[in-house]
Design a protein around this motif. Structure first.
Motif, PDB file in Angstrom:
ATOM      1  N   UNK A  38      15.790  36.319  68.633  1.00 35.86           N
ATOM      2  CA  UNK A  38      16.921  35.994  67.760  1.00 35.86           C
ATOM      3  C   UNK A  38      18.019  37.039  67.759  1.00 35.86           C
TER       4      UNK A  38
ATOM      5  N   UNK B 231       5.299  29.560  61.679  1.00 33.99           N
ATOM      6  CA  UNK B 231       6.535  29.576  60.877  1.00 33.99           C
ATOM      7  C   UNK B 231       7.272  30.915  60.975  1.00 33.99           C
ATOM      8  N   UNK B 232       8.603  30.803  61.000  1.00 39.51           N
ATOM      9  CA  UNK B 232       9.477  31.981  60.957  1.00 39.51           C
ATOM     10  C   UNK B 232      10.592  31.712  59.947  1.00 39.51           C
TER      11      UNK B 232
ATOM     12  N   UNK C 177      26.407  21.740  64.394  1.00 43.32           N
ATOM     13  CA  UNK C 177      25.825  20.748  63.461  1.00 43.32           C
ATOM     14  C   UNK C 177      24.912  19.794  64.229  1.00 43.32           C
TER      15      UNK C 177
ATOM     16  N   UNK D  29      21.753  21.575  65.357  1.00 44.52           N
ATOM     17  CA  UNK D  29      20.814  21.832  64.243  1.00 44.52           C
ATOM     18  C   UNK D  29      20.148  20.541  63.786  1.00 44.52           C
ATOM     19  N   UNK D  30      20.938  19.463  63.708  1.00 39.54           N
ATOM     20  CA  UNK D  30      20.363  18.216  63.170  1.00 39.54           C
ATOM     21  C   UNK D  30      19.328  17.638  64.139  1.00 39.54           C
TER      22      UNK D  30
ATOM     23  N   UNK E  68      16.304  19.593  63.467  1.00 37.63           N
ATOM     24  CA  UNK E  68      15.716  19.195  62.178  1.00 37.63           C
ATOM     25  C   UNK E  68      14.945  17.887  62.355  1.00 37.63           C
ATOM     26  N   UNK E  69      15.582  16.962  63.065  1.00 39.76           N
ATOM     27  CA  UNK E  69      14.903  15.665  63.270  1.00 39.76           C
ATOM     28  C   UNK E  69      13.625  15.857  64.088  1.00 39.76           C
TER      29      UNK E  69
ATOM     30  N   UNK F  73      13.327  23.843  57.555  1.00 35.83           N
ATOM     31  CA  UNK F  73      14.122  23.965  56.312  1.00 35.83           C
ATOM     32  C   UNK F  73      15.458  24.620  56.651  1.00 35.83           C
ATOM     33  N   UNK F  74      16.491  24.179  55.980  1.00 36.92           N
ATOM     34  CA  UNK F  74      17.843  24.733  56.185  1.00 36.92           C
ATOM     35  C   UNK F  74      18.565  24.711  54.843  1.00 36.92           C
ATOM     36  N   UNK F  75      18.772  25.929  54.299  1.00 36.91           N
ATOM     37  CA  UNK F  75      19.477  26.015  53.017  1.00 36.91           C
ATOM     38  C   UNK F  75      20.718  26.894  53.147  1.00 36.91           C
TER      39      UNK F  75
ATOM     40  N   UNK G  23      22.921  31.028  56.139  1.00 35.52           N
ATOM     41  CA  UNK G  23      21.862  30.093  55.762  1.00 35.52           C
ATOM     42  C   UNK G  23      20.529  30.808  55.846  1.00 35.52           C
ATOM     43  N   UNK G  24      19.588  30.287  55.054  1.00 34.05           N
ATOM     44  CA  UNK G  24      18.189  30.685  55.157  1.00 34.05           C
ATOM     45  C   UNK G  24      17.468  29.477  55.733  1.00 34.05           C
TER      46      UNK G  24
ATOM     47  N   UNK H 286      13.816  27.925  57.876  1.00 36.63           N
ATOM     48  CA  UNK H 286      12.423  28.141  58.276  1.00 36.63           C
ATOM     49  C   UNK H 286      12.183  27.279  59.516  1.00 36.63           C
TER      50      UNK H 286
ATOM     51  N   UNK I 123      17.379  29.988  68.958  1.00 39.33           N
ATOM     52  CA  UNK I 123      18.399  30.820  68.314  1.00 39.33           C
ATOM     53  C   UNK I 123      19.465  31.253  69.330  1.00 39.33           C
TER      54      UNK I 123
ATOM     55  N   UNK J 172       1.226  34.220  64.582  1.00 38.05           N
ATOM     56  CA  UNK J 172       1.573  35.017  63.392  1.00 38.05           C
ATOM     57  C   UNK J 172       0.363  35.296  62.498  1.00 38.05           C
TER      58      UNK J 172
ATOM     59  N   UNK K 157      20.255  29.157  46.306  1.00 40.44           N
ATOM     60  CA  UNK K 157      20.446  28.291  47.470  1.00 40.44           C
ATOM     61  C   UNK K 157      21.220  27.029  47.072  1.00 40.44           C
ATOM     62  N   UNK K 158      21.911  26.479  48.050  1.00 42.05           N
ATOM     63  CA  UNK K 158      22.587  25.189  47.867  1.00 42.05           C
ATOM     64  C   UNK K 158      22.296  24.341  49.108  1.00 42.05           C
ATOM     65  N   UNK K 159      22.659  23.066  49.012  1.00 44.69           N
ATOM     66  CA  UNK K 159      22.400  22.195  50.177  1.00 44.69           C
ATOM     67  C   UNK K 159      23.332  22.580  51.312  1.00 44.69           C
ATOM     68  N   UNK K 160      22.745  22.637  52.512  1.00 46.41           N
ATOM     69  CA  UNK K 160      23.554  22.997  53.692  1.00 46.41           C
ATOM     70  C   UNK K 160      24.265  21.734  54.190  1.00 46.41           C
TER      71      UNK K 160
ATOM     72  N   UNK L  10      24.807  20.715  56.993  1.00 43.91           N
ATOM     73  CA  UNK L  10      24.153  20.105  58.175  1.00 43.91           C
ATOM     74  C   UNK L  10      22.766  19.554  57.849  1.00 43.91           C
TER      75      UNK L  10
ATOM     76  N   UNK M 297      19.894  17.317  57.305  1.00 43.42           N
ATOM     77  CA  UNK M 297      19.788  15.900  57.709  1.00 43.42           C
ATOM     78  C   UNK M 297      19.480  14.992  56.514  1.00 43.42           C
TER      79      UNK M 297
END
Lengths: 96, 96, 96, 96, 96, 96, 96, 96, 96, 96
Positions: G48, H2-3, H28, H31-32, H35-36, H42-44, H52-53, H55, H68, I61, J84-87, J89, J91
């Motif tokens: 990363x 997980x990271x 976008x 990332x989507x 995510x799919x 997780x994306x916050x 963003x944070x 996982x 990344x 991990x 945190x808030x909704x990102x 992007x 999905x």
């Protein structure tokens, strides 16, 4: 004159419970007296921290130091002082 | 819900004066509207810094992010957000 | 009221020489006027740094901010402000 | 020769009260003697901190170290030393 | 009087090659003259860094600042100054 | 091969005086032997600090670690090691 | 002799693509030659990050500095060098 | 596996609007898709930050780095990676 | 999968010698078993520090956490974990 | 409302084993109850650290502070809270 003050409290985990209770009670009374007097203008808890963010409205530096130096919890605190001034966008200025 | 927000502004020294004036004007209007609406509860200038310390009173995280993200000066800002809670020594509790 | 102020100057290496000379001249005049007026009480160069350590003697926070905000070099500065109070060991107290 | 010295004091909360009182008394006497001698030129309390900002006017590095090393509170201090030089805008230069 | 000085150099990657070569040549000549004069007592390269660790033997703070301020590379440097004194274990003391 | 080593010493304030005196004596003897042997090439006290800046001239990393690891004060030290190389402006190169 | 070296690369986003491609190609060739020669003993990518963690096995500090200073990407790098020694628990010691 | 990955984005204020819009659109979509696919678990958005944070649930380090490294916004990002493991208090363990 | 792990050890200076010797012995045995098993791939001492830089080759991990969490010295350690991936310039890629 | 919370635990090495076991048991029960209630939405162990990364889904700041303040391990924790808030992007937005 306004000052923002961040206070981080770090009590020894092995602090004598009696001393601890007494110190916390004196701190609360000390703070509430200053709040009622108007010098301690704002007092908020920082979420998840044994810290507060406060705003003091005092005559000058000497008075602020006197207040902070005599906090019962002072020996257990890390304190950060930020002098404040009126912001040019402050709507209070619109009135004046 | 209260949040303390520290905003440090760092404008490029070679910023186009017209763009700068426009951005600052929009920032002022944007902030004053929110102050009048009550969500921007406190706005102070940090002495000697191009920074402010603010307190926001908003419905939730989403609303706070929306406000901050849309600050005209956002691209030039470093922002630190501290969620606040009521302090147990807050004299407002004495009344309730 | 006394404040210690550390000012670190960071001029772009490609700054227009004319703008640079003018800014430095205005900064010097601005500072010397305040020194003569007594508000800029001490001004020392930090060895090996483009920085100074100053002590200001001003009426209040607002005045200090006004002075610092209007420094010609302000846009190129990182500034740290430390409010000062009289030290209990200060021999000036022996006299009083 | 001038040096700015920031001294942050961190006394153990469980320090023997007698030792503490004695150390503080010796520190005060030690400092006031040096102030009267002129080497400890300035001594200010940093508001809200158990810290002072001082300026020393000493013959050389060796003397400054000797003074600081022998501070009764030295073992409890974090010290930051900044050598100072005359600032080119110092109005004292106008006279000369 | 001795001072340790760490100098980190950060040249813009798009620096004019002619200006760069001239500045570096002037820096080298400037440094070697001071080395020959004895004031620049030690000059070492920090491995893997565009940095040096130097020790200066100068009359006082003013002279050190004059030397550092006039380094051709000064505008591209971050400088850290540490005043030095004789160490009590220094074997040179055994002789005296 | 040269290494710059910064050693910050932090002795517990309640350290047994006998242990302390013995440790300091052993440290002094240990250091002076290495100075006489030439491996501990420079040893300076940092003004106002319980720290020293040293330069070691050793065969390799292993030897340097052996020296530092066996310092009587090692358990009380924070150590920073900077490998050094010859600086291209070093006048010693002019001779060769 | 072993050294751990962390290299963080920060290429300007507006870098000329041709210069970038050439620099990266030269960096790769330079590194692979040293890997084949055995001096660049380990080369890992930090997940990363545009960073690597490497271990060099070189004759001395001078050689390490020569290698790092001449990295084509050196002007775009922040480098941290940690001299290594054999760990007392290293199982290689069991054999010897 | 997980990271947790914190991504801070810092776009140049003078970025070409067309390039910016294109990069953000590609980011976008990129990332989507992940995510799919379930790898970007997780994306916050961090309130008040262009950060963003996230996982990630990926096969191994190599895959995470690949994801990344190929983020369209990677060149404008500061990324912090924290490998995660199951917490002993995780109620999912109660089920198993 | 590879991870770089920096471990800084900070043993209390007043640690019971028997406990200390036992803990260190268990740590050595624990580490050597993992080295022989191949999971603890590299273990180097950082010169002048009570620290090591290690590289682990583990399944995932969870396994890495299990290894680190159960280090006898874990309670006295500050640990930094960096996930690693293959570097694009790694000559091992030339072979494949 | 979501908050990311990083908790670093630092238990005294000489903590009474009985107190330790009791505190850890209460912490586990406390956490699992909140997980089952849905407020403690995610709980992960940070590899190699006595730390966790958690995500809380709570009504507001007050509730989050109440939860964190009453963690049995709170006195031994350093806590960092990130609202945190909704990102944009996320999905999940595609669905809505």
């Amino acid at each position: 004159m306004l000052f923002a003050v961040k206070m981080d409290v770090d009590l020894p985990v092995d602090m004598d419970p009696v001393v601890k209770a007494d110190t916390l009670a004196r701190e609360k009374a000390y703070s509430q007296k200053l709040q009622q007097g108007g010098e301690w203008a704002h007092l908020w808890r920082c979420v998840g921290q044994y810290s507060n963010l406060s705003v003091f409205d005092v005559a000058d530096n000497e008075r602020l130091h006197e207040i902070l130096w005599n906090l019962p919890l002072f020996p257990y605190m890390t304190i950060e002082v930020t002098p404040l001034a009126q912001h040019p966008s402050d709507i209070a200025l619109l009135g004046s």
